[in-house]
Design a protein around this motif. Structure first.
Motif, PDB file in Angstrom:
ATOM      1  N   SER A 173      52.378  39.667  37.785  1.00  0.00           N
ATOM      2  CA  SER A 173      53.019  38.938  38.880  1.00  0.00           C
ATOM      3  C   SER A 173      53.405  39.840  40.051  1.00  0.00           C
ATOM      4  CB  SER A 173      54.254  38.188  38.369  1.00  0.00           C
ATOM      5  OG  SER A 173      55.217  39.097  37.863  1.00  0.00           O
ATOM      6  N   ARG A 178      48.113  35.666  39.004  1.00  0.00           N
ATOM      7  CA  ARG A 178      48.680  34.736  38.035  1.00  0.00           C
ATOM      8  C   ARG A 178      47.807  34.663  36.779  1.00  0.00           C
ATOM      9  NH1 ARG A 178      48.506  29.527  39.269  1.00  0.00           N
ATOM     10  NH2 ARG A 178      46.874  29.715  40.862  1.00  0.00           N
ATOM     11  N   ASN A 237      52.812  30.343  36.692  1.00  0.00           N
ATOM     12  CA  ASN A 237      52.457  31.634  36.122  1.00  0.00           C
ATOM     13  C   ASN A 237      53.071  31.766  34.727  1.00  0.00           C
ATOM     14  OD1 ASN A 237      51.244  34.198  36.151  1.00  0.00           O
ATOM     15  ND2 ASN A 237      53.114  35.178  36.859  1.00  0.00           N
TER      16      ASN A 237
END
Length: 250
Positions: A173, A178, A237
């Motif tokens: 991240s 993602r 994510n």
């Protein structure tokens, strides 16, 4: 969802969810690298992709567990398209094994394709995904509450992929990349044809369950794969999205 000018790698693209995802990505404008082991099926999928958007996919007939195959996927994709935006880890294998059997060979075989290959492809694709702020979508099995004899090695490898998704998402991240997972339930694919099980065993493992849940079409799962890979939810994510058809209630 628009994937125009985006480059998408789909493993396991010669059949099932991988094939359906590839065709749907093509309908939304993506440039594709398709990986599979069955040349005829892979070419059939490529033809459908070309019909959808007029673009000829890069087709690679490879055993991804062989030395150098993962590197070849990334090298040839970048040489052809000069970028990578999405990696879909769909290739998988299901074999029957048990702790009571001499099953280490079976376990290692599934570990290679179900977990090691997604890890390695992600590692190799990462420099390019960082540049495009791209993403990875992993496919793993539904978490059944009902334990079915013979599926221990498979469920272990798929649970590992789930944990890989959650842990790697945190690590990636910071670079704007993602990683998410889609968790399909029982889906109409030819994976059962590869199982060394008797007909009555398959009916026990899946037939009874199928009467208590919705059996999914690969095209339905593909829609979820595209949604997760798209920019519709840019902060999605580390998610593990279940599309189970009721499997999770068993």
């Amino acid at each position: 969802m628009d994937f125009t000018n985006k480059v998408v790698i789909v493993t396991g693209a010669s059949s099932g969810i991988g094939a359906a995802s590839a065709i749907l990505f093509a309908k939304h404008g993506a440039k594709l690298t398709l990986i599979g082991r069955d040349e005829q099926r892979l070419n059939n999928v490529a033809e459908k992709c070309q019909e959808a958007n007029g673009l000829t996919p890069l087709c690679l007939r490879l055993d991804l567990t062989a030395n150098g195959s993962c590197a070849e996927v990334i090298t040839k994709t970048v040489a052809t398209y000069e970028r990578i935006d999405v990696l879909v880890n769909c290739a998988a294998k299901m074999l029957i094994g048990s702790l009571f059997d001499d099953s280490m060979e079976t376990f290692d075989e599934m570990l290679d394709i179900n977990l090691r290959v997604p890890y390695k492809l992600t590692h190799l694709a990462l420099p390019y995904l960082v540049k495009t702020k791209g993403n990875i979508v992993n496919l793993h099995a539904t978490k059944y509450t009902k334990v079915v004899h013979g599926f221990l090695p498979y469920t272990i490898t798929k649970a590992g992929l789930e944990r890989f998704t959650r842990s790697a998402a945190v690590e990636l991240s910071s670079e704007g990349v993602r990683m998410n997972a889609v968790q399909p339930g029982l889906t109409k694919t030819n994976i059962l044809a590869n199982l060394a099980m008797e007909k009555d065993e398959i009916e026990y493992a899946y037939g009874v369950l199928a009467n208590k849940m919705k059996v999914l079409d690969p095209e339905e799962v593909a829609k979820m794969v595209l949604f997760v890979a798209s920019d519709v939810c840019p902060n999605l994510n580390g998610a593990d999205i279940g599309l189970t058809g009721g499997t999770s209630f068993l």
